[in-house]
Scaffold this motif. Structure first.
Motif, PDB file in Angstrom:
ATOM      1  N   CYS A 205      -0.711   4.087  52.020  1.00 52.58           N
ATOM      2  CA  CYS A 205      -0.383   4.938  50.887  1.00 52.58           C
ATOM      3  C   CYS A 205       0.950   5.644  51.131  1.00 52.58           C
ATOM      4  CB  CYS A 205      -1.483   5.973  50.675  1.00 52.58           C
ATOM      5  SG  CYS A 205      -1.209   7.033  49.251  1.00 52.58           S
ATOM      6  N   PRO A 206       1.913   5.509  50.217  1.00 52.61           N
ATOM      7  CA  PRO A 206       3.141   6.300  50.318  1.00 52.61           C
ATOM      8  C   PRO A 206       2.954   7.679  49.675  1.00 52.61           C
ATOM      9  CG  PRO A 206       3.373   4.669  48.582  1.00 52.61           C
ATOM     10  CD  PRO A 206       2.019   4.473  49.186  1.00 52.61           C
ATOM     11  N   PHE A 207       3.603   8.677  50.255  1.00 54.13           N
ATOM     12  CA  PHE A 207       3.574  10.048  49.734  1.00 54.13           C
ATOM     13  C   PHE A 207       4.998  10.481  49.395  1.00 54.13           C
ATOM     14  CE2 PHE A 207      -0.200   9.724  52.370  1.00 54.13           C
ATOM     15  CZ  PHE A 207      -1.164  10.332  51.575  1.00 54.13           C
ATOM     16  N   PRO A 208       5.149  11.510  48.550  1.00 51.56           N
ATOM     17  CA  PRO A 208       6.496  11.939  48.191  1.00 51.56           C
ATOM     18  C   PRO A 208       7.280  12.568  49.347  1.00 51.56           C
ATOM     19  CG  PRO A 208       4.849  13.300  47.085  1.00 51.56           C
ATOM     20  CD  PRO A 208       4.121  12.196  47.788  1.00 51.56           C
ATOM     21  N   ASP A 209       6.572  13.156  50.325  1.00 48.13           N
ATOM     22  CA  ASP A 209       7.262  13.719  51.492  1.00 48.13           C
ATOM     23  C   ASP A 209       6.267  13.910  52.643  1.00 48.13           C
ATOM     24  OD1 ASP A 209       5.979  16.342  51.213  1.00 48.13           O
ATOM     25  OD2 ASP A 209       7.411  16.762  49.623  1.00 48.13           O
ATOM     26  N   GLN A 210       6.811  14.253  53.793  1.00 42.71           N
ATOM     27  CA  GLN A 210       5.990  14.382  55.002  1.00 42.71           C
ATOM     28  C   GLN A 210       4.996  15.532  54.892  1.00 42.71           C
ATOM     29  OE1 GLN A 210       8.145  14.163  58.653  1.00 42.71           O
ATOM     30  NE2 GLN A 210       6.433  14.866  59.887  1.00 42.71           N
ATOM     31  N   GLU A 211       5.406  16.642  54.315  1.00 42.59           N
ATOM     32  CA  GLU A 211       4.519  17.807  54.204  1.00 42.59           C
ATOM     33  C   GLU A 211       3.251  17.471  53.416  1.00 42.59           C
ATOM     34  OE1 GLU A 211       4.534  22.319  52.350  1.00 42.59           O
ATOM     35  OE2 GLU A 211       6.435  21.338  52.735  1.00 42.59           O
TER      36      GLU A 211
END
Length: 84
Positions: free
Chosen positions: A7-13
């Motif tokens: 799953c890709p996320f918009p950012d690391q946080e």
């Protein structure tokens, strides 16, 4: 048996927050968060580009459907790409 979820996320946080929640809820046993990647996409009839953070989540195969359902509810995208 271990099942893998990509799953890709918009950012690391956000990846860390959602990963921590899934770990706390014992739906996954591990999350590996990668470095930023460039994304080119078409959404709502428009082209765009940005960065995302790819992640690999590891779950017990018996919990795969529950982990994916929870991930879909937590994810900030309207239609997240989840492969499990």
């Amino acid at each position: 048996m271990t099942a893998l979820i990509y799953c890709p996320f918009p950012d690391q946080e956000i990846a860390e927050e959602i990963g921590a929640t899934l770990l706390d809820e014992e739906l996954i046993g591990c999350i590996n968060i990668g470095g930023p990647i460039r994304s080119f996409f078409a959404w709502d009839g428009e082209r765009g580009e940005g960065t995302e953070v790819p992640s690999l989540l590891k779950a017990n195969a018996r919990l795969l459907d529950r982990a994916i359902a929870r991930l879909e509810r937590l994810h900030p995208y309207d239609a997240p790409a989840i492969l499990g």
